[in-house]
Design an enzyme around this catalytic site. Structure first.
Site, PDB file in Angstrom:
ATOM      1  N   GLY A 190     -16.674  -8.023   4.148  1.00 29.97           N
ATOM      2  CA  GLY A 190     -16.272  -7.041   5.159  1.00 29.97           C
ATOM      3  C   GLY A 190     -17.042  -7.216   6.462  1.00 29.97           C
ATOM      4  O   GLY A 190     -17.135  -6.283   7.270  1.00 29.97           O
ATOM      5  N   PHE A 224     -16.285  -2.921  11.168  1.00 31.18           N
ATOM      6  CA  PHE A 224     -17.128  -2.196  12.116  1.00 31.18           C
ATOM      7  C   PHE A 224     -18.625  -2.368  11.817  1.00 31.18           C
ATOM      8  O   PHE A 224     -19.377  -2.964  12.602  1.00 31.18           O
ATOM      9  CB  PHE A 224     -16.703  -0.721  12.064  1.00 31.18           C
ATOM     10  CG  PHE A 224     -17.563   0.249  12.806  1.00 31.18           C
ATOM     11  CD1 PHE A 224     -18.120  -0.071  14.044  1.00 31.18           C
ATOM     12  CD2 PHE A 224     -17.795   1.529  12.281  1.00 31.18           C
ATOM     13  CE1 PHE A 224     -18.904   0.855  14.735  1.00 31.18           C
ATOM     14  CE2 PHE A 224     -18.558   2.452  12.964  1.00 31.18           C
ATOM     15  CZ  PHE A 224     -19.119   2.109  14.185  1.00 31.18           C
ATOM     16  N   GLU A 254     -11.647  -0.422   0.829  1.00 28.98           N
ATOM     17  CA  GLU A 254     -10.632   0.482   1.372  1.00 28.98           C
ATOM     18  C   GLU A 254     -11.381   1.768   1.691  1.00 28.98           C
ATOM     19  O   GLU A 254     -12.213   2.221   0.892  1.00 28.98           O
ATOM     20  CB  GLU A 254      -9.534   0.737   0.337  1.00 28.98           C
ATOM     21  CG  GLU A 254      -8.654  -0.477   0.059  1.00 28.98           C
ATOM     22  CD  GLU A 254      -7.800  -0.882   1.247  1.00 28.98           C
ATOM     23  OE1 GLU A 254      -7.552  -0.031   2.121  1.00 28.98           O
ATOM     24  OE2 GLU A 254      -7.386  -2.056   1.306  1.00 28.98           O
ATOM     25  N   ALA A 296     -16.270  -8.684   9.081  1.00 28.70           N
ATOM     26  CA  ALA A 296     -15.472  -8.622  10.316  1.00 28.70           C
ATOM     27  C   ALA A 296     -15.225  -7.178  10.725  1.00 28.70           C
ATOM     28  O   ALA A 296     -14.709  -6.909  11.810  1.00 28.70           O
ATOM     29  CB  ALA A 296     -14.133  -9.337  10.104  1.00 28.70           C
ATOM     30  N   TYR A 301     -11.327   7.940  -3.153  1.00 25.37           N
ATOM     31  CA  TYR A 301     -12.246   7.090  -2.375  1.00 25.37           C
ATOM     32  C   TYR A 301     -13.695   7.355  -2.802  1.00 25.37           C
ATOM     33  O   TYR A 301     -14.443   6.434  -3.121  1.00 25.37           O
ATOM     34  CB  TYR A 301     -12.063   7.349  -0.870  1.00 25.37           C
ATOM     35  CG  TYR A 301     -13.153   6.722  -0.024  1.00 25.37           C
ATOM     36  CD1 TYR A 301     -13.288   5.336   0.072  1.00 25.37           C
ATOM     37  CD2 TYR A 301     -14.076   7.521   0.683  1.00 25.37           C
ATOM     38  CE1 TYR A 301     -14.308   4.761   0.833  1.00 25.37           C
ATOM     39  CE2 TYR A 301     -15.088   6.955   1.443  1.00 25.37           C
ATOM     40  CZ  TYR A 301     -15.194   5.573   1.520  1.00 25.37           C
ATOM     41  OH  TYR A 301     -16.207   5.011   2.271  1.00 25.37           O
TER      42      TYR A 301
HETATM   43  N1  LIG Z   1     -17.608   3.882   8.839  1.00 25.28           N
HETATM   44  C1  LIG Z   1     -18.076   4.921   8.160  1.00 25.28           C
HETATM   45  O1  LIG Z   1     -18.177   6.037   8.674  1.00 25.28           O
HETATM   46  C2  LIG Z   1     -18.506   4.774   6.728  1.00 25.28           C
HETATM   47  C3  LIG Z   1     -19.049   5.889   6.081  1.00 25.28           C
HETATM   48  C4  LIG Z   1     -19.442   5.770   4.761  1.00 25.28           C
HETATM   49  C5  LIG Z   1     -19.315   4.558   4.106  1.00 25.28           C
HETATM   50  N2  LIG Z   1     -18.785   3.480   4.757  1.00 25.28           N
HETATM   51  C6  LIG Z   1     -18.655   2.225   4.011  1.00 25.28           C
HETATM   52  O2  LIG Z   1     -19.134   1.167   4.817  1.00 25.28           O
HETATM   53  C7  LIG Z   1     -18.377  -0.017   4.577  1.00 25.28           C
HETATM   54  C8  LIG Z   1     -17.899  -0.591   5.883  1.00 25.28           C
HETATM   55  O3  LIG Z   1     -17.143   0.378   6.570  1.00 25.28           O
HETATM   56  P1  LIG Z   1     -16.532   0.087   8.007  1.00 25.28           P
HETATM   57  O4  LIG Z   1     -16.489   1.369   8.715  1.00 25.28           O
HETATM   58  O5  LIG Z   1     -17.215  -1.075   8.620  1.00 25.28           O
HETATM   59  O6  LIG Z   1     -15.050  -0.298   7.611  1.00 25.28           O
HETATM   60  P2  LIG Z   1     -14.052  -1.339   8.311  1.00 25.28           P
HETATM   61  O7  LIG Z   1     -12.702  -0.976   7.791  1.00 25.28           O
HETATM   62  O8  LIG Z   1     -14.277  -1.426   9.761  1.00 25.28           O
HETATM   63  O9  LIG Z   1     -14.504  -2.719   7.662  1.00 25.28           O
HETATM   64  C9  LIG Z   1     -14.171  -3.075   6.359  1.00 25.28           C
HETATM   65  C10 LIG Z   1     -13.875  -4.564   6.373  1.00 25.28           C
HETATM   66  O10 LIG Z   1     -13.541  -4.938   5.038  1.00 25.28           O
HETATM   67  C11 LIG Z   1     -12.425  -5.799   5.089  1.00 25.28           C
HETATM   68  N3  LIG Z   1     -11.719  -5.673   3.816  1.00 25.28           N
HETATM   69  C12 LIG Z   1     -10.973  -4.630   3.367  1.00 25.28           C
HETATM   70  N4  LIG Z   1     -10.455  -4.905   2.162  1.00 25.28           N
HETATM   71  C13 LIG Z   1     -10.895  -6.135   1.816  1.00 25.28           C
HETATM   72  C14 LIG Z   1     -10.702  -6.994   0.702  1.00 25.28           C
HETATM   73  N5  LIG Z   1      -9.901  -6.612  -0.317  1.00 25.28           N
HETATM   74  N6  LIG Z   1     -11.298  -8.208   0.671  1.00 25.28           N
HETATM   75  C15 LIG Z   1     -12.078  -8.613   1.719  1.00 25.28           C
HETATM   76  N7  LIG Z   1     -12.288  -7.874   2.828  1.00 25.28           N
HETATM   77  C16 LIG Z   1     -11.701  -6.630   2.871  1.00 25.28           C
HETATM   78  C17 LIG Z   1     -11.595  -5.333   6.263  1.00 25.28           C
HETATM   79  O11 LIG Z   1     -10.758  -6.350   6.773  1.00 25.28           O
HETATM   80  C18 LIG Z   1     -12.682  -4.922   7.246  1.00 25.28           C
HETATM   81  O12 LIG Z   1     -13.008  -5.986   8.121  1.00 25.28           O
HETATM   82  C19 LIG Z   1     -17.285   0.379   3.606  1.00 25.28           C
HETATM   83  O13 LIG Z   1     -17.694  -0.003   2.315  1.00 25.28           O
HETATM   84  C20 LIG Z   1     -17.218   1.885   3.704  1.00 25.28           C
HETATM   85  O14 LIG Z   1     -16.802   2.460   2.477  1.00 25.28           O
HETATM   86  C21 LIG Z   1     -18.369   3.571   6.049  1.00 25.28           C
END
Ligand SMILES: NC(=O)c1ccc[n+]([C@@H]2O[C@H](COP(=O)([O-])OP(=O)(O)OC[C@H]3O[C@@H](n4cnc5c(N)ncnc54)[C@H](O)[C@@H]3O)[C@@H](O)[C@H]2O)c1
Length: 370
Positions: A9, A13, A86, A11, A185
């Site tokens: 992941g 955020f 996801e 790529a 989730y």
């Molecule tokens: N952003 C938030 O506020 C937040 C809060 C709590 C937890 N998180 C956790 O942090 C992590 C990153 O979150 P984010 O905000 O960067 O999300 P994001 O959606 O920006 O990034 C997730 C990345 O994972 C990739 N991805 C999705 N499914 C995939 C798969 N099957 N195989 C390979 N790559 C896959 C997507 O293309 C994406 O680039 C996640 O695990 C999320 O659960 C985020």
């Protein structure tokens, strides 16, 4: 010797900000493993981020559900940072198979591949969603962990959590609080944690609150309240505020999160522990909407819907004492400053048209919003 870091992941955020930070600071061998989900990315290969990293990191466009490719790509690395997931609370309530497949089976694949490749440590991006409603205190200051609100009774009894007509109040949720997810989730994030804890691989588990800031997907209508609201305000669309707008969240700025993520890669001072990553401050959703409108110089344009989305919690904010005890300089920037930085970046982007209505239509069709 350079450290080799495998970032699922990467790529996305939070992952891409870590990649930028690692490239700036030290000599790392980095692999990004990401399937470039179309819900998150428009045209990744045209982004400045890809342009900057393409000759500096090994980029594998792959899915964590593809065990063979994953295991082959992981070979030769020492540290795994697992972000791929996801991430939509509401969406998880109807795309449940997919959420289980990606978040649970995908994480198990990473563990299996890590064992095969003698990985030294896995850092998991978990979430405050594992707590569900989190910690409350009753009139006698005794801890109380509410059950998920009853979707069919909320409109009759109101949005706030009640317990046998006694007054209870939400307090900062610490890492020892009971985990009672209210969404699929949240449940998948808790299972991710359990799989890692059971694996015998050294780990760091970081339970993020709502992370926001430059680099956030402006496309994904299923998650990321900051970008969803900003997108709608920018496109002059009326914001539909769920419930009465008084529900609260803890918003933590990306740079503060990246500092912890970087530390997790380069140091072992957080090893084999679980940490909340947030600010410890709560902000209500309505005031967030107003703060963003004002930062964009736009008039408030919202509707309080008094409707509830299945899986949403009422309040949660982090107790951050544990992380602050170890990372002494872990200070978080305040929301106004963070929103300003976010909007400054936002205004330089090609903002896609809002897909929020599509996500709402799905919820309404599945009767998950009423
Ligand atoms: N952003 C938030 O506020 C937040 C809060 C709590 C937890 N998180 C956790 O942090 C992590 C990153 O979150 P984010 O905000 O960067 O999300 P994001 O959606 O920006 O990034 C997730 C990345 O994972 C990739 N991805 C999705 N499914 C995939 C798969 N099957 N195989 C390979 N790559 C896959 C997507 O293309 C994406 O680039 C996640 O695990 C999320 O659960 C985020």
């Amino acid at each position: 010797m350079s450290k080799s870091v495998f970032i699922t992941g990467g790529a996305g955020f939070i992952g891409s900000e870590l990649v930028k930070c690692l490239l700036e600071k030290e000599d790392f061998k980095i692999t990004i493993y990401d399937n470039l989900s179309s819900q998150v990315h428009l045209d990744f290969y045209k982004t400045p981020f890809y342009h900057n990293i393409k000759n500096k990191v090994n980029f594998v466009c792959g899915d964590i559900r593809d065990f063979e490719l994953l295991s082959k790509s992981l070979k030769g690395h020492k540290i795994v940072f697992h972000f791929a997931s996801e991430t939509g609370t509401g969406q998880s309530m109807y795309q449940t198979d997919k959420y289980l497949d990606v978040n649970v089976q995908g994480t198990y694949n990473i563990i299996k591949a890590s064992k095969k490749n003698d990985i030294e440590k896995i850092i998991l991006s978990s979430s405050r969603s594992v707590y569900g409603e989190g910690k409350y205190l009753d009139e006698n200051d005794l801890e109380f962990y509410p059950k998920p609100r009853d979707f069919n009774l909320i409109s009759r009894y109101g949005f706030e959590i009640k317990y046998q007509n006694k007054k209870i109040r939400p307090v900062a949720t610490d890492e020892n609080s009971l985990c009672k997810p209210t969404s699929i989730y949240g449940l998948t994030k808790l299972i991710q944690e359990d799989l890692i804890l059971d694996s015998n691989i050294p780990y760091i588990i970081l339970r993020y609150q709502n992370v926001y800031g430059p680099g956030q997907s402006l496309l994904n209508p299923y998650t990321g309240i900051m970008s969803v609201f900003s997108n709608m305000i920018y496109n002059n669309k009326k914001i539909l505020i769920f419930e009465d707008g008084s529900q609260t969240r803890d918003f933590v700025f990306i740079d503060d999160v990246t500092k912890i993520n970087f530390n997790s890669v380069v140091s072992n001072d957080l090893l084999n522990e679980i940490f909340n990553i947030g600010t410890g401050k709560k902000t209500n959703v309505l005031s967030l909407c107003k703060t963003i409108s004002s930062a964009m110089g736009k008039k408030n344009n919202f509707e309080i819907t008094m409707k509830h989305r299945l899986g949403d919690i009422r309040h949660n904010f982090a107790d951050v004492k544990k992380i602050k005890k170890i990372i002494k300089n872990f200070n978080t920037i305040n929301l106004n400053q963070g929103v300003e930085k976010f909007i400054k970046w936002f205004e330089t982007q090609d903002v896609p048209s809002s897909l929020f209505q599509k996500s709402m239509n799905e919820l309404i069709e599945k009767k998950l919003y009423k």
